[in-house]
Design a protein around this motif. Sequence first.
Motif, mmCIF file in Angstrom:
data_model
loop_
_atom_site.group_PDB
_atom_site.id
_atom_site.type_symbol
_atom_site.label_atom_id
_atom_site.label_comp_id
_atom_site.label_asym_id
_atom_site.label_seq_id
_atom_site.Cartn_x
_atom_site.Cartn_y
_atom_site.Cartn_z
ATOM 1 N N GLU A 176 0.832 -1.203 0.000
ATOM 2 C CA GLU A 176 0.000 0.000 0.000
ATOM 3 C C GLU A 176 0.870 1.258 0.000
ATOM 4 O O GLU A 176 0.569 2.239 -0.700
ATOM 5 N N ALA A 177 1.966 1.233 0.754
ATOM 6 C CA ALA A 177 2.870 2.387 0.787
ATOM 7 C C ALA A 177 3.550 2.584 -0.564
ATOM 8 O O ALA A 177 3.689 3.719 -1.042
ATOM 9 N N PHE A 178 3.971 1.492 -1.188
ATOM 10 C CA PHE A 178 4.605 1.605 -2.499
ATOM 11 C C PHE A 178 3.630 2.163 -3.536
ATOM 12 O O PHE A 178 4.021 2.897 -4.445
ATOM 13 N N GLN A 179 2.366 1.802 -3.410
ATOM 14 C CA GLN A 179 1.365 2.294 -4.357
ATOM 15 C C GLN A 179 0.979 3.744 -4.074
ATOM 16 O O GLN A 179 0.688 4.513 -4.994
ATOM 17 N N ARG A 180 1.000 4.145 -2.814
ATOM 18 C CA ARG A 180 0.537 5.481 -2.437
ATOM 19 C C ARG A 180 1.513 6.570 -2.851
ATOM 20 O O ARG A 180 1.108 7.634 -3.330
ATOM 21 N N TYR A 181 2.807 6.317 -2.678
ATOM 22 C CA TYR A 181 3.794 7.377 -2.880
ATOM 23 C C TYR A 181 4.422 7.293 -4.268
ATOM 24 O O TYR A 181 4.464 6.237 -4.902
ATOM 25 N N ASP A 182 4.945 8.444 -4.719
ATOM 26 C CA ASP A 182 5.502 8.538 -6.069
ATOM 27 C C ASP A 182 7.021 8.623 -6.108
ATOM 28 O O ASP A 182 7.620 8.384 -7.155
ATOM 29 N N SER A 183 7.646 8.989 -4.998
ATOM 30 C CA SER A 183 9.107 9.140 -5.005
ATOM 31 C C SER A 183 9.692 8.537 -3.730
ATOM 32 O O SER A 183 9.115 8.663 -2.649
ATOM 33 N N PHE A 184 10.863 7.899 -3.890
ATOM 34 C CA PHE A 184 11.439 7.115 -2.798
ATOM 35 C C PHE A 184 12.956 7.282 -2.738
ATOM 36 O O PHE A 184 13.636 7.265 -3.767
ATOM 37 N N TRP A 185 13.469 7.412 -1.520
ATOM 38 C CA TRP A 185 14.874 7.123 -1.259
ATOM 39 C C TRP A 185 14.943 5.668 -0.807
ATOM 40 O O TRP A 185 14.192 5.248 0.080
ATOM 41 N N VAL A 186 15.840 4.890 -1.382
ATOM 42 C CA VAL A 186 16.065 3.512 -0.947
ATOM 43 C C VAL A 186 17.470 3.457 -0.360
ATOM 44 O O VAL A 186 18.463 3.652 -1.066
ATOM 45 N N VAL A 187 17.546 3.210 0.941
ATOM 46 C CA VAL A 187 18.779 3.389 1.706
ATOM 47 C C VAL A 187 19.129 2.096 2.427
ATOM 48 O O VAL A 187 18.244 1.325 2.821
ATOM 49 N N SER A 188 20.437 1.865 2.632
ATOM 50 C CA SER A 188 20.871 0.733 3.437
ATOM 51 C C SER A 188 21.974 1.174 4.394
ATOM 52 O O SER A 188 22.223 2.368 4.571
ATOM 53 N N HIS A 189 22.653 0.200 4.992
ATOM 54 C CA HIS A 189 23.559 0.491 6.101
ATOM 55 C C HIS A 189 24.938 0.952 5.637
ATOM 56 O O HIS A 189 25.307 0.829 4.466
ATOM 57 N N ILE A 190 25.683 1.489 6.584
ATOM 58 C CA ILE A 190 27.065 1.871 6.328
ATOM 59 C C ILE A 190 27.851 0.622 5.926
ATOM 60 O O ILE A 190 27.489 -0.498 6.272
ATOM 61 N N HIS A 191 28.922 0.829 5.167
ATOM 62 C CA HIS A 191 29.736 -0.283 4.670
ATOM 63 C C HIS A 191 28.832 -1.361 4.048
ATOM 64 O O HIS A 191 28.793 -2.506 4.514
ATOM 65 N N PRO A 192 28.090 -1.035 3.000
ATOM 66 C CA PRO A 192 27.108 -1.980 2.460
ATOM 67 C C PRO A 192 27.752 -3.250 1.909
ATOM 68 O O PRO A 192 28.874 -3.226 1.390
ATOM 69 N N ASP A 193 27.022 -4.350 2.048
ATOM 70 C CA ASP A 193 27.469 -5.654 1.574
ATOM 71 C C ASP A 193 26.546 -6.107 0.440
ATOM 72 O O ASP A 193 25.631 -5.375 0.043
ATOM 73 N N PRO A 194 26.751 -7.301 -0.117
ATOM 74 C CA PRO A 194 25.901 -7.729 -1.235
ATOM 75 C C PRO A 194 24.413 -7.793 -0.913
ATOM 76 O O PRO A 194 23.581 -7.507 -1.790
ATOM 77 N N ASP A 195 24.035 -8.150 0.318
ATOM 78 C CA ASP A 195 22.607 -8.179 0.638
ATOM 79 C C ASP A 195 22.033 -6.773 0.678
ATOM 80 O O ASP A 195 20.905 -6.537 0.236
ATOM 81 N N ALA A 196 22.796 -5.827 1.202
ATOM 82 C CA ALA A 196 22.335 -4.435 1.237
ATOM 83 C C ALA A 196 22.153 -3.889 -0.177
ATOM 84 O O ALA A 196 21.080 -3.385 -0.536
ATOM 85 N N ILE A 197 23.192 -3.994 -1.000
ATOM 86 C CA ILE A 197 23.124 -3.457 -2.357
ATOM 87 C C ILE A 197 22.126 -4.245 -3.200
ATOM 88 O O ILE A 197 21.337 -3.666 -3.965
ATOM 89 N N GLY A 198 22.123 -5.568 -3.062
ATOM 90 C CA GLY A 198 21.169 -6.375 -3.819
ATOM 91 C C GLY A 198 19.732 -6.017 -3.490
ATOM 92 O O GLY A 198 18.877 -5.915 -4.382
ATOM 93 N N SER A 199 19.447 -5.795 -2.202
ATOM 94 C CA SER A 199 18.098 -5.405 -1.786
ATOM 95 C C SER A 199 17.722 -4.042 -2.352
ATOM 96 O O SER A 199 16.608 -3.846 -2.861
ATOM 97 N N GLN A 200 18.640 -3.100 -2.243
ATOM 98 C CA GLN A 200 18.362 -1.757 -2.752
ATOM 99 C C GLN A 200 18.069 -1.775 -4.251
ATOM 100 O O GLN A 200 17.104 -1.157 -4.717
ATOM 101 N N LEU A 201 18.914 -2.465 -5.002
ATOM 102 C CA LEU A 201 18.763 -2.441 -6.453
ATOM 103 C C LEU A 201 17.540 -3.234 -6.910
ATOM 104 O O LEU A 201 16.832 -2.816 -7.836
ATOM 105 N N ALA A 202 17.270 -4.376 -6.275
ATOM 106 C CA ALA A 202 16.072 -5.139 -6.635
ATOM 107 C C ALA A 202 14.825 -4.294 -6.414
ATOM 108 O O ALA A 202 13.913 -4.255 -7.257
ATOM 109 N N LEU A 203 14.786 -3.593 -5.288
ATOM 110 C CA LEU A 203 13.635 -2.749 -4.981
ATOM 111 C C LEU A 203 13.567 -1.553 -5.926
ATOM 112 O O LEU A 203 12.475 -1.150 -6.361
#
Length: 332
Positions: A14-41
């Motif tokens: 519902e949140a993804f459908q409601r809003y039109d613009s997003f920052w997609v952020v992950s943790h400091i020193h990102p690892d493959p799960d952080a970057i993979g999650s961000q990019l997939a989303l």
Amino acid sequence: MAERPNDDFDAVLEAFQRYDSFWVVSHIHPDPDAIGSQLALAHYLRRHGKRVEVLSRDPAPRITQYLPGSEWCRQTPETQGLDALVVVDVSSKGRIGRELAALLEPSGATINIDHHATGTPFADVASVRTDACATCEILYDFFQYVDEPIDRDIGECLYAGIIGDTGNFRFSNTSKKAHYIAADLIERGVQPHKAYEHIYGSMTAGQVQLLGMVLGTLQRSDDGSIAWLKITQAMYDATGTTTEDVDGFIDYARSVDGVKAVALIGELPDGRIKVSFRSRHEDITVDGLAAAFGGGGHRYAAGCVLEPPIEDAERRVLAGLKDLVSNAPSDQ
């Protein structure tokens, strides 16, 4: 739609459908799960006509730069006042970094998608599943739940996160489901050998030289149950490497016979000390120790950042590890 794995998926959708613009952020020193999650989303949201900025305080590591969309990764926002903030693979907002957090004030909701067991709730909408091997597993389930096609681009991002957090299916969080998801992603065009080569199978000459120096620092406790490695800024300078080049080094200490818990203690460019913890004993969990030092992570893999000098950090780390090991049930 697929069978619901998590009641929170409806709120996330519902949140993804409601809003039109997003920052997609992950943790400091990102690892493959952080970057993979961000990019997939980011692929998913852009497919649905959303404006997306992919951010982390630190650059995406070299081992993830093969992923589709990696050129979207930035360290500072291009625009202020976007509608929503999506924080992935993070259990406490401070883990995205104070500097970046201060720049991000969404006009709408904050959404959290994560799989860590320790942390402080901070989001308006959250999907947190501590039984997932990686945040990318949660996103796979979400895409299945909303009948979102997983193409090769999204699949490569999800696969990177899963093999990153499971150590290429070696760690104790590797599940039957992780293998099932991997098989499905391979059916969708992901090439396992390509992902392995980028994430685990290649090192620069400088990394090999650095590894030799770091292994030379190996120390063990008197009873052999604890091992630790150290990295100084001088080592990085001598080999032309950076902190992102030490991924996997801690596993060498972890592989020493008789060891139950290990640490990698390294200097950061700003002088602070980054500490990574690992446990190879089912009754010794390191996430609580990391949290006590202001960090976090998983039961058997966690980390924190301490103040210098490195000698003081080393003493604190060893004292904490000795307490953990001494309080663990005996193997006898």
